[in-house]
Design an enzyme around this catalytic site. Sequence first.
Site, PDB file in Angstrom:
ATOM      1  N   LYS A 144       1.193  -1.047   0.487  1.00 51.02           N
ATOM      2  CA  LYS A 144       0.053  -0.416  -0.462  1.00 51.02           C
ATOM      3  C   LYS A 144       1.177   1.121   0.214  1.00 51.02           C
ATOM      4  CE  LYS A 144      -4.242  -2.198   1.826  1.00 51.02           C
ATOM      5  NZ  LYS A 144      -3.901  -3.325   1.993  1.00 51.02           N
TER       6      LYS A 144
HETATM    7  C1  LIG Z   1      -4.450  -4.494   1.150  1.00 50.31           C
HETATM    8  C2  LIG Z   1      -3.597  -6.066   1.363  1.00 50.31           C
HETATM    9  C3  LIG Z   1      -4.147  -6.732   0.449  1.00 50.31           C
HETATM   10  C4  LIG Z   1      -5.250  -7.171  -0.300  1.00 50.31           C
HETATM   11  O1  LIG Z   1      -5.345  -5.831  -0.921  1.00 50.31           O
HETATM   12  P1  LIG Z   1      -6.474  -5.532  -1.830  1.00 50.31           P
HETATM   13  O2  LIG Z   1      -5.564  -4.668  -3.205  1.00 50.31           O
HETATM   14  O3  LIG Z   1      -7.175  -5.333  -1.295  1.00 50.31           O
HETATM   15  O4  LIG Z   1      -6.327  -6.448  -3.183  1.00 50.31           O
HETATM   16  C5  LIG Z   1      -2.847  -7.770   0.506  1.00 50.31           C
HETATM   17  N1  LIG Z   1      -2.223  -7.835   1.148  1.00 50.31           N
HETATM   18  C6  LIG Z   1      -1.468  -7.245   1.907  1.00 50.31           C
HETATM   19  C7  LIG Z   1      -0.485  -7.405   2.954  1.00 50.31           C
HETATM   20  C8  LIG Z   1      -2.805  -5.985   1.576  1.00 50.31           C
HETATM   21  O5  LIG Z   1      -2.009  -4.521   3.029  1.00 50.31           O
END
Ligand SMILES: *Cc1c(COP(=O)(O)O)cnc(C)c1O
Length: 455
Positions: free
Chosen positions: A113
């Site tokens: 993210k």
């Molecule tokens: C947020 C997250 C996901 C999922 O991502 P999406 O965009 O919601 O599909 C997977 N793995 C980690 C470690 C995350 O922080």
Amino acid sequence: MASMRYVSTRGLAPVVSFSEAVTLGLAPDGGLFVPAELPDLRPHLAAWGKLGYDDLAFEFLRLFADDVPTEELRGMVRAAYTTFDHADRAPLVRLSDDLAVLELFHGPTLAFKDFALQLLGRLYERQVRLTGRPITVLGATSGDTGSAAIHGLLGRPGVRIFILYPNGRVAPLQERQMACTGADNVFPIAIPGSFDDAQKIVKDLFGDRGFVADVGLSAINSINLARVLAQCVYYLWARLRLDEAGQGETEFVVPTGNFGNVLAGWMLSRMQVPGLRFCVATNRNDILHRFFSTGDYSAGSVEPSLAPSMDIQAASNFERYVWFLENGDSARVRAVMADVAAGRGYVSHSPALGSVRSARLDDEGIRAVIARVYADYGYVADPHTACGFAVEPLSGVSQVVLATASPAKFPDTVRAAIGLDPRHPSLDALADHPIVRHELAADASVVRDFVRRHA
Ligand SMILES: *Cc1c(COP(=O)(O)O)cnc(C)c1O
């Protein structure tokens, strides 16, 4: 010069520019912003293959952020990615001839993210500078979004950030990432109850229009258009590295919850980037696996799992995919989303537009896969990434598994699987910082008063 236009998936909102779409987040008709047209990237690919990550990100994003002055955009992109601790930003680590990992955890909070939120924080700061109006960001988190948002915004003038999380239910290291920043514009708020209780308070407060206007309230959730676009870049980066290595068709296996990450990659195939396939990998919360394997999108209840950032049964970015599936027919999107909201679900007869398949992995499988990947390759995967490693390859197609978080963020699960204690210096350093957090009642009016006092 501005020519890229953004429309709402629900078709009832005015057409906006990039900056407007970023500032609004959600479209006023309740839909999500999508580019009215997607560019054909083929003419750029040869030249882009020679660029480093930051320059590639700039060249890609300038096609979309065409109302941001070029040099300003270049500066924001560079500043966003120099916070990463790897020169490649998203290193592609080869495990065998036809298997590689795209590591997306080299940003400040060690999860993918950061790619989006480091940039979004800078876009928000620019907005504050242009309008002279401060922004108050409010969100709820079960872990990674909150810490990545906080690290994207901490110390930015004119921006305050309030993140609600369920007391005792986020991983201890995730809490420290939120509560040990020392920044005076950051307010981590622990409330009793579950993530849903926290999310409900946030929704209630966004429904209070006077409050929203008074404090300049803004959401920082995964539906912001800038997040999706920033995430396109690492797929493009990886595809260009694979081209360099003469590798043909490749399947990107993406650990998925809200469908934001994989949607970004998939949109590149709509921009004519060749050689891309996708596999949506879920944990036991498998609504998206059920959709891609049967065409039926109907929510179950959310069960806690060892991959908590994927514990989701209402994928907030799914609406963008529906818009593409339904050929941009916004009346149809409105009907589908009304059905989904009313619990009637959605059935598509051709859910895999292009080449998307799916898989799911339960907790027992997550532990077993972490152990197997370590035994086979000496590679330590975090529990989210493990869901991606569980997918059998298609014959003749190489695989790239997206590593969405560092194993050091989830030491208990990793230790139980392979007996090793994954560490990261930035997490170790947190141990010496005092925790500053605010314990409030799970009550919207209490939280509202708190935000008013500090905004
Ligand atoms: C947020 C997250 C996901 C999922 O991502 P999406 O965009 O919601 O599909 C997977 N793995 C980690 C470690 C995350 O922080």
